[in-house]
Write a protein that holds these residues in place. Structure first.
Motif, PDB file in Angstrom:
ATOM      1  N   PHE A  56       0.833  -1.202   0.000  1.00  8.08           N
ATOM      2  CA  PHE A  56       0.000   0.000   0.000  1.00  8.08           C
ATOM      3  C   PHE A  56       0.872   1.257   0.000  1.00  8.08           C
ATOM      4  N   ILE A  57       1.936   1.249   0.788  1.00  4.92           N
ATOM      5  CA  ILE A  57       2.842   2.398   0.839  1.00  4.92           C
ATOM      6  C   ILE A  57       3.487   2.608  -0.528  1.00  4.92           C
ATOM      7  N   ALA A  58       3.938   1.516  -1.156  1.00  7.59           N
ATOM      8  CA  ALA A  58       4.577   1.614  -2.477  1.00  7.59           C
ATOM      9  C   ALA A  58       3.616   2.164  -3.529  1.00  7.59           C
ATOM     10  N   ALA A  59       2.320   1.936  -3.348  1.00 10.90           N
ATOM     11  CA  ALA A  59       1.317   2.447  -4.290  1.00 10.90           C
ATOM     12  C   ALA A  59       0.902   3.881  -3.973  1.00 10.90           C
ATOM     13  N   GLY A  60       1.530   4.485  -2.960  1.00 10.08           N
ATOM     14  CA  GLY A  60       1.234   5.878  -2.622  1.00 10.08           C
ATOM     15  C   GLY A  60       0.000   6.063  -1.746  1.00 10.08           C
ATOM     16  N   CYS A  61      -0.455   4.994  -1.118  1.00 10.75           N
ATOM     17  CA  CYS A  61      -1.646   5.066  -0.248  1.00 10.75           C
ATOM     18  C   CYS A  61      -1.273   5.684   1.099  1.00 10.75           C
ATOM     19  N   ARG A  62      -2.247   6.292   1.746  1.00 12.11           N
ATOM     20  CA  ARG A  62      -2.049   6.961   3.034  1.00 12.11           C
ATOM     21  C   ARG A  62      -2.747   6.197   4.151  1.00 12.11           C
ATOM     22  N   PRO A  63      -2.154   6.198   5.337  1.00 11.38           N
ATOM     23  CA  PRO A  63      -2.813   5.520   6.459  1.00 11.38           C
ATOM     24  C   PRO A  63      -3.995   6.326   6.982  1.00 11.38           C
ATOM     25  N   PHE A  64      -4.973   5.612   7.510  1.00 14.80           N
ATOM     26  CA  PHE A  64      -6.098   6.257   8.185  1.00 14.80           C
ATOM     27  C   PHE A  64      -5.615   6.662   9.568  1.00 14.80           C
ATOM     28  N   SER A  65      -5.807   7.916   9.910  1.00 14.54           N
ATOM     29  CA  SER A  65      -5.418   8.398  11.235  1.00 14.54           C
ATOM     30  C   SER A  65      -6.442   9.419  11.705  1.00 14.54           C
ATOM     31  N   PHE A  66      -6.432   9.633  12.998  1.00 13.28           N
ATOM     32  CA  PHE A  66      -7.326  10.628  13.579  1.00 13.28           C
ATOM     33  C   PHE A  66      -6.697  11.182  14.841  1.00 13.28           C
ATOM     34  N   ASP A  67      -7.183  12.341  15.257  1.00 14.87           N
ATOM     35  CA  ASP A  67      -6.692  12.980  16.475  1.00 14.87           C
ATOM     36  C   ASP A  67      -7.657  12.691  17.615  1.00 14.87           C
ATOM     37  N   ASP A  70      -7.327  14.415  23.389  1.00 18.50           N
ATOM     38  CA  ASP A  70      -6.118  14.864  24.083  1.00 18.50           C
ATOM     39  C   ASP A  70      -5.065  15.431  23.134  1.00 18.50           C
ATOM     40  N   GLY A  71      -5.361  15.409  21.829  1.00 13.84           N
ATOM     41  CA  GLY A  71      -4.430  15.940  20.855  1.00 13.84           C
ATOM     42  C   GLY A  71      -3.440  14.919  20.320  1.00 13.84           C
ATOM     43  N   ASP A  72      -3.565  13.659  20.712  1.00 15.78           N
ATOM     44  CA  ASP A  72      -2.684  12.614  20.183  1.00 15.78           C
ATOM     45  C   ASP A  72      -3.184  12.168  18.815  1.00 15.78           C
ATOM     46  N   ARG A  73      -2.260  11.787  17.944  1.00 12.90           N
ATOM     47  CA  ARG A  73      -2.629  11.264  16.629  1.00 12.90           C
ATOM     48  C   ARG A  73      -2.539   9.749  16.690  1.00 12.90           C
ATOM     49  N   ILE A  74      -3.642   9.092  16.302  1.00 15.19           N
ATOM     50  CA  ILE A  74      -3.723   7.633  16.253  1.00 15.19           C
ATOM     51  C   ILE A  74      -3.675   7.215  14.791  1.00 15.19           C
ATOM     52  N   VAL A  75      -2.742   6.323  14.442  1.00 11.29           N
ATOM     53  CA  VAL A  75      -2.634   5.800  13.085  1.00 11.29           C
ATOM     54  C   VAL A  75      -3.111   4.356  13.126  1.00 11.29           C
ATOM     55  N   MET A  76      -4.104   4.052  12.316  1.00 16.14           N
ATOM     56  CA  MET A  76      -4.715   2.728  12.299  1.00 16.14           C
ATOM     57  C   MET A  76      -4.103   1.860  11.198  1.00 16.14           C
ATOM     58  N   SER A  77      -4.457   0.592  11.209  1.00 19.98           N
ATOM     59  CA  SER A  77      -3.927  -0.352  10.217  1.00 19.98           C
ATOM     60  C   SER A  77      -4.807  -0.406   8.969  1.00 19.98           C
ATOM     61  N   TYR A  78      -5.271   0.740   8.529  1.00 13.99           N
ATOM     62  CA  TYR A  78      -6.066   0.868   7.309  1.00 13.99           C
ATOM     63  C   TYR A  78      -5.397   1.907   6.427  1.00 13.99           C
ATOM     64  N   PHE A  79      -5.317   1.604   5.126  1.00 11.79           N
ATOM     65  CA  PHE A  79      -4.712   2.533   4.179  1.00 11.79           C
ATOM     66  C   PHE A  79      -5.715   2.862   3.092  1.00 11.79           C
ATOM     67  N   SER A  80      -5.590   4.083   2.561  1.00 11.33           N
ATOM     68  CA  SER A  80      -6.467   4.485   1.459  1.00 11.33           C
ATOM     69  C   SER A  80      -6.271   3.522   0.299  1.00 11.33           C
ATOM     70  N   ALA A  81      -7.314   3.350  -0.466  1.00 10.91           N
ATOM     71  CA  ALA A  81      -7.227   2.509  -1.655  1.00 10.91           C
ATOM     72  C   ALA A  81      -6.509   3.297  -2.745  1.00 10.91           C
TER      73      ALA A  81
END
Length: 149
Positions: A56-67, A70-81
């Protein structure tokens, strides 16, 4: 459902029947009961894991994340198609298979996890018969016999 949800159901349908569910202001997508994709903030994301993430990274996809609040950024194990995969089910199929396989590995990992020693002890204590309750009627019978005239 909205147009994006309808499109994503169509894109995933070669894997089998797709079920969706509203969640966290978006939609979750399930195939064979496995949660494998989501829509959040108007974007479609597919499940990844250590085995599939680099593709997914090699295809230029981005991870799903949210704030968080408390202002922390959470990055999940989902990537844009990948953009081109959104054009047709045949183009999405290899990416959807990767997401389904990641979801299957995650489900199998949960099943294979052995419970902790504390969890085993707790279950054993909860399922063991209460010996004091079992002895109670016998003790009451004995007391009743000793009171007879």
């Amino acid at each position: 459902m909205d147009a994006l949800t309808d499109l994503c159901v169509e894109l995933l349908s070669p894997l089998g029947p797709v079920r969706t569910r509203a969640m966290f202001g978006g939609r979750g997508f399930y195939v064979d009961g496995l949660f494998m994709a989501l829509i959040a903030n108007g974007e479609f994301f597919l499940k990844t894991d250590d085995t599939t993430r680099e593709r997914f990274i090699a295809a230029g996809c981005r991870p799903f994340s949210f704030d968080t609040k408390d202002g922390d950024r959470i990055v999940m194990s989902y990537f844009s198609a990948p953009e081109e995969a959104l054009e047709s089910p045949p183009l999405m199929l290899p990416w959807a298979r990767l997401a389904f396989e990641a979801a299957l590995r995650a489900a199998n990992a949960k099943v294979k996890k052995k419970p902790s020693a504390a969890a085993v002890a707790k279950r054993a204590a909860q399922s063991a018969p209460d010996k004091s309750a079992a002895k109670q009627p016998a003790a009451q019978k004995k007391a009743a016999r000793t009171r007879r005239p």
